[in-house]
Write an enzyme that holds these catalytic residues in place. Structure first.
Site, PDB file in Angstrom:
ATOM      1  N   ASP A  90      97.029  58.144  68.086  1.00 46.58           N
ATOM      2  CA  ASP A  90      96.636  59.355  68.801  1.00 46.58           C
ATOM      3  C   ASP A  90      97.740  60.388  68.613  1.00 46.58           C
ATOM      4  O   ASP A  90      98.928  60.054  68.709  1.00 46.58           O
ATOM      5  CB  ASP A  90      96.481  59.077  70.293  1.00 46.58           C
ATOM      6  CG  ASP A  90      95.219  58.299  70.632  1.00 46.58           C
ATOM      7  OD1 ASP A  90      94.504  57.881  69.701  1.00 46.58           O
ATOM      8  OD2 ASP A  90      94.954  58.107  71.834  1.00 46.58           O
ATOM      9  N   HIS A 147      98.257  51.632  65.184  1.00 41.65           N
ATOM     10  CA  HIS A 147      97.277  50.669  64.686  1.00 41.65           C
ATOM     11  C   HIS A 147      97.127  50.770  63.170  1.00 41.65           C
ATOM     12  O   HIS A 147      97.631  51.699  62.538  1.00 41.65           O
ATOM     13  CB  HIS A 147      95.938  50.891  65.390  1.00 41.65           C
ATOM     14  CG  HIS A 147      95.971  50.563  66.855  1.00 41.65           C
ATOM     15  ND1 HIS A 147      95.217  49.554  67.419  1.00 41.65           N
ATOM     16  CD2 HIS A 147      96.690  51.096  67.878  1.00 41.65           C
ATOM     17  CE1 HIS A 147      95.458  49.487  68.720  1.00 41.65           C
ATOM     18  NE2 HIS A 147      96.352  50.422  69.025  1.00 41.65           N
ATOM     19  N   SER A 254     106.981  59.024  68.844  1.00 49.23           N
ATOM     20  CA  SER A 254     107.584  59.995  67.974  1.00 49.23           C
ATOM     21  C   SER A 254     106.640  60.313  66.830  1.00 49.23           C
ATOM     22  O   SER A 254     105.654  60.971  67.060  1.00 49.23           O
ATOM     23  CB  SER A 254     108.923  59.511  67.464  1.00 49.23           C
ATOM     24  OG  SER A 254     109.480  60.446  66.589  1.00 49.23           O
TER      25      SER A 254
END
Length: 322
Positions: A90, A147, A254
């Site tokens: 995300d 992921h 980050s």
């Protein structure tokens, strides 16, 4: 004038000690104070706690527990088309596109070295020259687990010590070789789309970088490059990860950089700098499909895009947080 002052602070401030202090504080159980800090953080960054498995902020013992909170299974549907690679995190896309020989775009008019990013490993760099890259920034409001874009067999991991510059619009424009200077963990995978690198980049107050197969990689920060290798897929001791499976996480911070071999994938045409990313949505398609699938990431509500851009320091004239 103000930007010059902020940039000077990046060189003057004791970033390592600030990072250690942030990591120490985020790992402490402080009861009502922990809940207060989390509540203020959620309000300031407009964190959507309805997506979390545990939406009640009182259920988190430490700030780190909150920061790496797992999401409900239904909120990030995975595109299961085998020809499609999906977004690994995300966040917001900082830059993306073609790797020009050894050059990767850092910001408009600013490039950095592929080989330097890979800690001088020219053999690994050769796999990705003239390939494709995507740089994804995770803002403070985001889910901070990373992921897999596709199925992969882990072949190599390299820990590279480095600086801890903040990652934001100002530093991207003014700190040469930003991502090749910051601390990072390089993960090389064999995939059905050729070799793929997924690189987790640290920054100021990024307390730790972890992987699912090795646990915490940093800290400790010993100042030396470390390298691990794994066998091919069918051999004992190999590490295989599935598309959409968690592979690592940040405790604060980050950036994730993906590298793909030349001629293997085409990025989704609608993606651009500052596109908002959600895990499991289409990132790229295979170049070897007989019929190219017509796919686009699912449209996001305007308020979600605005909240993500408001939280992202990549957007000019916004907050310059890590």
């Amino acid at each position: 004038m103000l930007n010059s002052f902020k940039l000077s602070l990046q060189y003057i401030l004791p970033k390592l000690w600030l990072t250690r202090l942030a990591g120490w504080g985020a790992s402490k159980r402080a009861g009502w104070l922990t809940k207060l800090v989390i509540d203020l953080f959620v309000k300031y960054y407009k964190v959507d706690m309805t997506e979390a498995q545990k939406p009640d902020t009182a259920s988190y013992r430490t700030f780190n527990d909150f920061f790496v909170r797992p999401l409900r299974d239904d909120v990030r549907p995975l595109n299961t088309d085998p020809n499609i690679l999906v977004m690994p995190a995300d966040g917001v896309i900082s830059q993306l596109g073609r790797i020009e020989e050894d050059k990767i775009l850092q910001a408009k008019g600013h490039n950095y070295s592929l080989e330097a990013l890979l800690a001088g490993n020219y053999l690994m760099a050769d796999k990705f020259r003239n390939g494709t890259f995507v740089t994804t920034y995770l803002s403070p409001r985001d889910y901070h687990r990373v992921h897999m874009p596709c199925n992969g067999i882990l072949r190599e991991m390299i820990y590279v010590p480095g600086d801890l510059f903040s990652v934001n619009h100002l530093t991207a424009q003014n700190v040469p070789n930003l991502f090749a200077r910051n601390e990072r963990v390089i993960c090389l995978f064999d995939t059905e789309f050729g070799p793929m690198a997924q690189i987790l980049v640290g920054a100021t107050i990024v307390g730790s970088i972890e992987t699912v197969w090795a646990g915490t990689i940093t800290p400790p920060r010993e100042g030396i490059i470390k390298r691990w290798t794994w066998p091919e897929g069918e051999h004992e001791g190999s590490v295989a990860l599935l598309k959409g499976q968690e592979m690592g996480r940040f405790k604060l911070g980050s950036t994730v950089i993906n590298l793909f071999a030349p001629g293997k994938v085409n990025l989704i045409a609608s993606l651009a700098s500052l596109s908002v990313t959600k895990i499991g949505q289409p990132l790229a398609t295979s170049t070897e499909t007989f019929v190219a699938p017509e796919v686009e990431p699912a449209p996001l509500p305007a308020e979600e895009i605005k909240a993500e851009h408001d939280a992202s320091p990549l957007v000019d004239n916004k907050k310059d947080d890590t």
